[in-house]
Design a protein around this motif. Structure first.
Motif, short mmCIF file in Angstrom:
data_model
loop_
_atom_site.label_atom_id
_atom_site.label_comp_id
_atom_site.label_asym_id
_atom_site.label_seq_id
_atom_site.Cartn_x
_atom_site.Cartn_y
_atom_site.Cartn_z
N PHE A 43 -2.36 -21.43 20.58
CA PHE A 43 -2.62 -20.68 21.80
C PHE A 43 -1.73 -19.45 21.85
N TYR A 92 -5.35 -21.68 32.27
CA TYR A 92 -5.93 -21.94 30.95
C TYR A 92 -5.22 -21.18 29.86
N LYS A 93 -5.19 -21.84 28.70
CA LYS A 93 -4.62 -21.28 27.49
C LYS A 93 -5.77 -20.80 26.62
N CYS A 94 -5.55 -19.71 25.87
CA CYS A 94 -6.56 -19.18 24.96
C CYS A 94 -5.96 -19.04 23.56
N ASP A 95 -6.79 -19.26 22.55
CA ASP A 95 -6.30 -19.13 21.18
C ASP A 95 -6.59 -17.75 20.59
N LYS A 150 -10.36 -22.52 24.62
CA LYS A 150 -9.56 -22.58 25.84
C LYS A 150 -9.18 -24.02 26.15
N GLN A 161 -12.96 -17.20 21.84
CA GLN A 161 -11.75 -17.90 22.29
C GLN A 161 -12.03 -19.39 22.48
N SER A 209 0.82 -29.85 20.54
CA SER A 209 0.03 -29.41 19.39
C SER A 209 -0.10 -30.50 18.33
N ASP A 226 -1.79 -17.29 28.02
CA ASP A 226 -1.96 -18.19 29.17
C ASP A 226 -2.42 -17.35 30.36
#
Length: 181
Positions: free
Chosen positions: A45, A132-135, A72, A70, A32, A48
């Motif tokens: 994030f 994938y990561k999402c916020d 990603k 989102q 980060s 996941d």
């Protein structure tokens, strides 16, 4: 960590340094602090996701609307995909443009897709694991999509039409003429 801008504002390709020896490899997939220093973005994030697919599976083009949009960070753990991000921000200089990149377990590249983009990928190898990561959390009521073969976008998915394997839901997606406001 090498972070390169794409021609789409806010969309970045990330190449982490990979440390390999006779035992295998190690790399930091996300940091980060480094991300913020190099992009100016402060991303948190919260979710996941991982998907397993075989060659020919095409997932997308998907997006979340409004307060549920989102960002990603996408990567391939095993296998290879063509990853595509489409700018659907009406006020953007690159509205309606897309960026595509090969992501694989070999190149370890990642793509950061900001909020306001549709995203999809075509699986180019069997036994592919996509992560994938999402916020922001997924909300089914806020989901939208664009049909993969939208003639206005003209995306080359690197698969023949008869190889493409879509979900029932993705077969029903509409063209890019949707109102995204």
């Amino acid at each position: 960590m090498k972070i390169e801008k794409t021609f789409l504002e806010g969309c970045f390709v990330i190449e982490p340094p990979v440390f390999s020896d006779h035992r295998g490899y190690f790399y930091e997939s996300f940091n980060s602090k480094v991300f913020k220093e190099q992009t100016g973005l402060n991303i948190n994030f919260v979710q996941d996701n991982e998907a397993f697919s075989n060659r020919g599976v095409l997932r997308g083009l998907h997006f979340q609307q409004g307060e549920f949009a989102q960002a990603k960070l996408v990567r391939v753990i095993k296998g290879k995909v063509l990853d595509v991000a489409v700018d659907i921000r009406p006020s953007s200089k690159t509205f309606g443009k897309y960026f595509s990149i090969i992501l694989s377990d070999e190149n370890k590249k990642q793509l950061f897709v900001p909020r306001g983009f549709a995203h999809g990928y075509a699986v180019l190898e069997d036994n592919t694991i996509f992560s994938y990561k999402c916020d922001n959390y997924y909300n089914p009521k806020a989901e939208g999509g664009i049909i993969y073969n939208d003639p206005g976008l003209g995306i080359d998915w690197m698969l023949s039409e008869n190889e493409i394997n879509l979900s029932k839901k993705d077969k029903k997606l509409t063209t890019f003429s949707i109102d995204f406001s």
